[in-house]
Design an enzyme around this catalytic site. Sequence first.
Site, PDB file in Angstrom:
ATOM      1  N   GLU A 311      93.245  51.675  75.169  1.00  0.00           N
ATOM      2  CA  GLU A 311      93.886  51.178  73.937  1.00  0.00           C
ATOM      3  C   GLU A 311      95.161  51.978  73.657  1.00  0.00           C
ATOM      4  O   GLU A 311      95.368  52.479  72.564  1.00  0.00           O
ATOM      5  CB  GLU A 311      92.924  51.307  72.751  1.00  0.00           C
ATOM      6  CG  GLU A 311      91.574  50.678  73.009  1.00  0.00           C
ATOM      7  CD  GLU A 311      90.629  50.798  71.822  1.00  0.00           C
ATOM      8  OE1 GLU A 311      90.441  51.930  71.326  1.00  0.00           O
ATOM      9  OE2 GLU A 311      90.096  49.778  71.381  1.00  0.00           O
ATOM     10  N   CYS A 395      86.613  48.488  63.567  1.00  0.00           N
ATOM     11  CA  CYS A 395      87.629  49.298  62.874  1.00  0.00           C
ATOM     12  C   CYS A 395      88.684  48.444  62.184  1.00  0.00           C
ATOM     13  O   CYS A 395      89.149  48.768  61.099  1.00  0.00           O
ATOM     14  CB  CYS A 395      88.286  50.247  63.861  1.00  0.00           C
ATOM     15  SG  CYS A 395      88.912  49.441  65.344  1.00  0.00           S
TER      16      CYS A 395
HETATM   17 ZN    ZN Z   1      90.964  48.607  65.117  1.00  0.00          ZN
END
Ligand code: ZN
Length: 630
Positions: A311, A395
Amino acid sequence: MRERPLRPLDVSTVEVHDDFWDPVRETNREETVAHQYERIDEGGCLENFRRVRDGESGGFRGMVFEDSDAYKWLEAASYVLASGEDPALRERVDRVVDLVAAAQADDGYLNTFIQLRQPDRRWTNIRMVHELYCAGHLIEAAVAHHRATGDRTLLDVATAFADHVDDVFGPDGLEAAPGHEEIELALVRLYRETGERRYLDLARYFVDVRGRNDRFDWETDHPEDIAGLPDTWHTGTDWDPTYYQSQAPVREQAAVEGHSVRAMYLFSGAVDVAGETGDEDLFGAMERLWENMAERRTYVTGGIGSTEHGERFTEDYDLPNDTAYAETCAAIGSVFWNRRLFAHTGDARYPDLAERTLYNAMLVGQSLDGTEYFYDNRLAADGDVHRSGWFECACCPPNLARLVAGLERHLYATDGEALYVTQYVSSTAETILAGTPVTVDVESGFPWDGEVSLTVDPDEPTAFDLALRVPEWCVDPELAVDGEPVDATPGEFAVLSREWTGDETVTAAFPMAPRRVAAHPAVEDDVGRVALERGPVVYCLEDADHDVPLDRLRLPTDGDLSAEHRPDLLGGVTTLSGPALDPAGWDGDLYRAVDDLDYDETKFTAVPYYAWDNREPGAMRVWVPAPLDE
Ligand code: ZN
């Protein structure tokens, strides 16, 4: 760095009444915040706190950072409470706050993963267990909750935990930086809320210790500590020091590297620390890093972090479209970082990038009805990419909810002498300028119409500066006070210095002509391609608006582009249309001489990128090839 920082106005002092944002915020209040409460309740997040409260052990549910979902929800809900009465939500918030408080250990420690699963392993795996990350979100929620309600319950939980962290960490204790940043910026917020200097010192400690502590090599030194963690948390090469920005001391870092959300949170905290302590060296590093990101590692949408592997950021100009990661949380983190860089400089380039990010990379993260989400955000898709109702790693949705609910914090900033209007959202703000209470009303047609008018109403005639951001995308802006023209330069603030009496009207016209955009030649994936923008909005092509398959459409680099507002479409959007070409007659040959190319003339219709994937499934493109031979 400015001598006096520009602080955002508090949520409770700004009232948003905006045609574009009101529906988004209403959906956020009515659907998203409610829906997310159900998810943290049913998903086990609140149950973890209950089990700790009741003295149970084991049975932890969710990700290692599950607690943070409750805190992000509390922060979002607190902003909702700050902007208006909502007794049912208040009662729900109070119950969660009481639950969190009841789960806190006597010495201030609080992390349900450790408390339920590894109670004797506190602070033994700083890199992976996210205790400090969750602590940071607890602190942010606590500050928002205290501001919104005046109730200190959650703030007392946060300060007790911060005091505990202060006892454990530091030159005389544990020397370690967390694997996921967030504590740094949170401690500065706590410092500002309480006036306790040691929270700022602790934040500075966490910024400065990073990249200097290589003695925490947990896989080899403490294999027992990762025994209880999911496999994905300790395999592969994702966890090299660069992944969590520990490849070098923060002030020596030259490029934005590693996990992009982590980077944004760290740099937000580092800007705060630099600003509060007058650390020009650290601030200079932040400006360098921002330039690296904005000029070489940011999608046209404002999205950042181009690969799903870790990520993370990759390398300069590596911005693939169909595999773009551009996590929604990273866009949100970028907005946070930009707001802080602006606070200490007054430089318009930061709210310019924040605007691009808000209307594109962030807003695309949720469906128009507020119940489905993108975690990662492609800039090209072939019909197989869609939003989901929730994620195991949840998240993004609560992060988006807290930004939308706290949007007020991104619209204005003041140092007490000047008021900066950073984003054009219709709203009424109350503040004190040069000692006088002042009400400012902004009426804005953004993002569809660049006409803005402002009235300024001080309690008594007072001299102060009103600074308006002139967007960098704008050509031929016009700005006037009572019809008298004032200089306005795109990409800068126009500062209106005068004695304001309350009778003045400021008008701004930021023409939103549709425009074609090209990427830097080094962005390989965009070579020979065109993107479309109008005002702050980036556009895309979707199958739903075309009879010709999208991969056949070519966009000439000239020809008139027209804009049409369509109240009936996608919640009300302005579409763009113009000429397109289609190599329709190409059949049989795999290759042809360029001179022999032949196109049918057709038309394209583009819709705002943030609104894609809200109709029947289909392909989408932000960057569209130009024809080889027009
Ligand atoms: Zn996130």
